[in-house]
Write a protein that holds these residues in place. Structure first.
Motif, PDB file in Angstrom:
ATOM      1  N   VAL A  72       5.404 111.573  57.513  1.00  0.00           N
ATOM      2  CA  VAL A  72       6.101 111.625  58.935  1.00  0.00           C
ATOM      3  C   VAL A  72       5.442 112.331  60.043  1.00  0.00           C
ATOM      4  N   LEU A  73       4.799 113.524  59.716  1.00  0.00           N
ATOM      5  CA  LEU A  73       4.059 114.345  60.787  1.00  0.00           C
ATOM      6  C   LEU A  73       3.286 113.607  61.599  1.00  0.00           C
ATOM      7  N   PRO A  74       2.276 112.828  60.979  1.00  0.00           N
ATOM      8  CA  PRO A  74       1.500 111.879  61.910  1.00  0.00           C
ATOM      9  C   PRO A  74       2.092 110.931  63.092  1.00  0.00           C
ATOM     10  N   HIS A  75       3.255 110.381  62.516  1.00  0.00           N
ATOM     11  CA  HIS A  75       4.136 109.522  63.193  1.00  0.00           C
ATOM     12  C   HIS A  75       4.621 110.354  64.479  1.00  0.00           C
ATOM     13  N   LEU A  76       5.226 111.641  64.339  1.00  0.00           N
ATOM     14  CA  LEU A  76       5.616 112.212  65.081  1.00  0.00           C
ATOM     15  C   LEU A  76       4.613 112.905  66.077  1.00  0.00           C
ATOM     16  N   GLU A  77       3.297 112.981  65.720  1.00  0.00           N
ATOM     17  CA  GLU A  77       2.428 113.365  66.599  1.00  0.00           C
ATOM     18  C   GLU A  77       1.851 112.355  67.357  1.00  0.00           C
ATOM     19  N   SER A  78       1.847 110.817  67.138  1.00  0.00           N
ATOM     20  CA  SER A  78       1.554 109.965  68.011  1.00  0.00           C
ATOM     21  C   SER A  78       2.512 109.756  68.945  1.00  0.00           C
ATOM     22  N   PHE A  79       3.856 109.909  68.646  1.00  0.00           N
ATOM     23  CA  PHE A  79       4.954 109.851  69.568  1.00  0.00           C
ATOM     24  C   PHE A  79       4.848 110.957  70.634  1.00  0.00           C
ATOM     25  N   ALA A  80       4.330 112.017  70.344  1.00  0.00           N
ATOM     26  CA  ALA A  80       4.340 113.253  71.363  1.00  0.00           C
ATOM     27  C   ALA A  80       3.167 112.884  72.428  1.00  0.00           C
ATOM     28  N   TYR A  81       2.038 111.918  71.870  1.00  0.00           N
ATOM     29  CA  TYR A  81       0.855 111.834  72.769  1.00  0.00           C
ATOM     30  C   TYR A  81       1.558 110.634  73.596  1.00  0.00           C
ATOM     31  N   ASN A  82       2.413 109.668  73.165  1.00  0.00           N
ATOM     32  CA  ASN A  82       3.043 108.724  74.010  1.00  0.00           C
ATOM     33  C   ASN A  82       3.936 109.044  75.052  1.00  0.00           C
ATOM     34  N   TYR A  83       4.667 110.468  74.713  1.00  0.00           N
ATOM     35  CA  TYR A  83       5.896 110.583  75.512  1.00  0.00           C
ATOM     36  C   TYR A  83       5.532 112.245  75.735  1.00  0.00           C
ATOM     37  N   PRO A  84       4.524 112.514  76.627  1.00  0.00           N
ATOM     38  CA  PRO A  84       4.062 113.937  76.633  1.00  0.00           C
ATOM     39  C   PRO A  84       5.416 114.792  77.179  1.00  0.00           C
ATOM     40  N   ASP A  85       6.187 114.339  77.959  1.00  0.00           N
ATOM     41  CA  ASP A  85       7.592 115.025  78.498  1.00  0.00           C
ATOM     42  C   ASP A  85       8.663 115.472  77.591  1.00  0.00           C
ATOM     43  N   ILE A  86       8.620 114.890  76.338  1.00  0.00           N
ATOM     44  CA  ILE A  86       9.302 115.113  75.424  1.00  0.00           C
ATOM     45  C   ILE A  86       9.034 116.343  74.339  1.00  0.00           C
ATOM     46  N   LYS A  87       9.588 117.322  74.094  1.00  0.00           N
ATOM     47  CA  LYS A  87       9.313 118.312  73.014  1.00  0.00           C
ATOM     48  C   LYS A  87       9.748 118.011  71.858  1.00  0.00           C
ATOM     49  N   LEU A  88       9.044 118.253  70.754  1.00  0.00           N
ATOM     50  CA  LEU A  88       9.648 118.156  69.584  1.00  0.00           C
ATOM     51  C   LEU A  88       9.696 119.281  68.718  1.00  0.00           C
ATOM     52  N   ASP A  89      10.884 119.810  68.361  1.00  0.00           N
ATOM     53  CA  ASP A  89      11.011 120.918  67.621  1.00  0.00           C
ATOM     54  C   ASP A  89      11.247 120.672  66.222  1.00  0.00           C
ATOM     55  N   LEU A  90      10.368 120.871  65.290  1.00  0.00           N
ATOM     56  CA  LEU A  90      10.186 120.568  63.984  1.00  0.00           C
ATOM     57  C   LEU A  90      10.482 121.781  63.099  1.00  0.00           C
ATOM     58  N   ARG A  91      11.426 121.587  62.021  1.00  0.00           N
ATOM     59  CA  ARG A  91      11.780 122.329  61.256  1.00  0.00           C
ATOM     60  C   ARG A  91      11.698 121.913  59.723  1.00  0.00           C
ATOM     61  N   PHE A  92      10.640 122.481  58.941  1.00  0.00           N
ATOM     62  CA  PHE A  92      10.361 122.065  57.485  1.00  0.00           C
ATOM     63  C   PHE A  92      11.196 122.857  56.423  1.00  0.00           C
ATOM     64  N   ASN A  93      12.195 122.200  55.666  1.00  0.00           N
ATOM     65  CA  ASN A  93      13.067 122.738  55.063  1.00  0.00           C
ATOM     66  C   ASN A  93      13.561 121.730  54.142  1.00  0.00           C
ATOM     67  N   ASP A  94      13.201 122.265  52.610  1.00  0.00           N
ATOM     68  CA  ASP A  94      13.690 121.404  51.628  1.00  0.00           C
ATOM     69  C   ASP A  94      15.202 121.579  51.203  1.00  0.00           C
ATOM     70  N   ASP A  95      15.978 122.258  51.618  1.00  0.00           N
ATOM     71  CA  ASP A  95      17.388 122.430  51.468  1.00  0.00           C
ATOM     72  C   ASP A  95      18.274 121.153  52.027  1.00  0.00           C
TER      73      ASP A  95
END
Length: 297
Positions: free
Chosen positions: A109-132
């Motif tokens: 998933v992370l590479p897709h979020l990275e490409s999204f961030a490149y396309n929309y630089p004014d959007i901030k992605l707050d990612l939390r990695f959690n297996d619960d």
């Protein structure tokens, strides 16, 4: 009363959650502040909106009618906001996302979020990695991704792809110990148990034998609570690991590992994208959902 009550956003959140404390968490204010705002709104309107008790909260009949009458206005308001956002040709804001800390979250998933961030630089992605298993709404997440089907009526689960879970071993391990020919022989091999963070139990592996589904519980002298740690043990030749095929795509292509007992693997696993109701969804979140819907295992 000529002016629009400033307490309406708080009242709407209380109606959705039926809890002062949950509404306070969502809004980022204190519980007493929420209670005070509702009391002030009731005073200004001259009508009781909420029934309070030490252990529960409910809307009065007048409060319910008031909330329902607000819905069309709210939908029009959010639609206008979305149109305004679209007219700017730029999207902005912060999207809070809950991801598994396994390879599903990190490698897939992370590479897709990275490409999204490149396309929309004014959007901030707050990612939390959690297996619960996390309550998205309570913890303020806009989006979640995982294999668990959430039955919360406030959450929509959209299947984004089907992934195959299976058993794998390194070529070094198989050279030393051979490959099991059936599920019975698997019991004699060194496996890599993964402990669930949510309930502390060893994660089982779904296998099929003669058309009958069985849950195999791995046993071994090293138990971990991380699929990334389990994958490291797999690659080092320590033992046999049950993991999603999407997590070891590169290693399979490099032939560092191979499938084990593939004829006994269970059915594919659905991977879901979770989000709350579309009624008041910001355009930025909707755009990200559309972007993630193109993920392939």
């Amino acid at each position: 009363m000529k002016n629009i009550p400033t307490q309406l956003p708080i009242y709407i959140e209380v109606c959705k959650e039926l809890s002062f404390s949950a509404a306070a968490r969502n809004l980022g204010i204190s519980t007493p502040a929420v209670s005070k705002a509702i009391s002030r709104l009731e005073k200004d309107l001259g009508v009781k909106l909420v029934n309070r008790s030490p252990h529960s909260l409910s809307l009065t009949s007048a409060g319910e009618v008031f909330y329902q009458n607000l819905q069309p206005t709210l939908k029009d308001l959010f639609a206008s906001i979305n149109i305004a956002q679209q007219s700017k040709n730029t999207l902005s804001g912060t999207i809070k996302i809950n991801l598994p800390s396994t390879s599903l979250g990190v490698d897939t998933v992370l590479p897709h979020l990275e490409s999204f961030a490149y396309n929309y630089p004014d959007i901030k992605l707050d990612l939390r990695f959690n297996d619960d298993v996390v309550d998205l709404i309570t913890h303020g997440f806009d989006i979640g991704i995982g294999t668990y089907i959430n039955h919360d009526s406030r959450i929509i689960a959209k299947k984004i792809f089907m992934g195959q879970g299976g058993l794998f071993a390194s070529t070094d391990y198989l050279k030393k110990y051979g490959s099991p020919e059936n599920i019975g022989e698997l019991q004699q091999h060194r496996c890599i148990p993964i402990r669930s963070l949510s309930n502390g139990k060893t994660r089982s592996i779904k296998l099929v034998d003669d058309g009958n589904e069985k849950l195999f519980v791995p046993e071994g002298s090293i138990t971990v609570d991380s699929f990334l740690a389990g994958k490291q043990l797999l690659l080092s030749g320590w033992g046999i690991l049950g993991i999603g095929e999407w997590a070891v795509k590169k290693e399979l292509l490099d032939q560092n590992i191979v499938p084990v007992l593939k004829d006994y693997w269970g059915s594919k696993i659905p991977i879901y994208l979770y989000f709350s109701s579309r009624d008041h969804m910001p355009l930025s979140t909707r755009t990200l959902i559309d972007h993630l819907s193109s993920i392939e295992a």
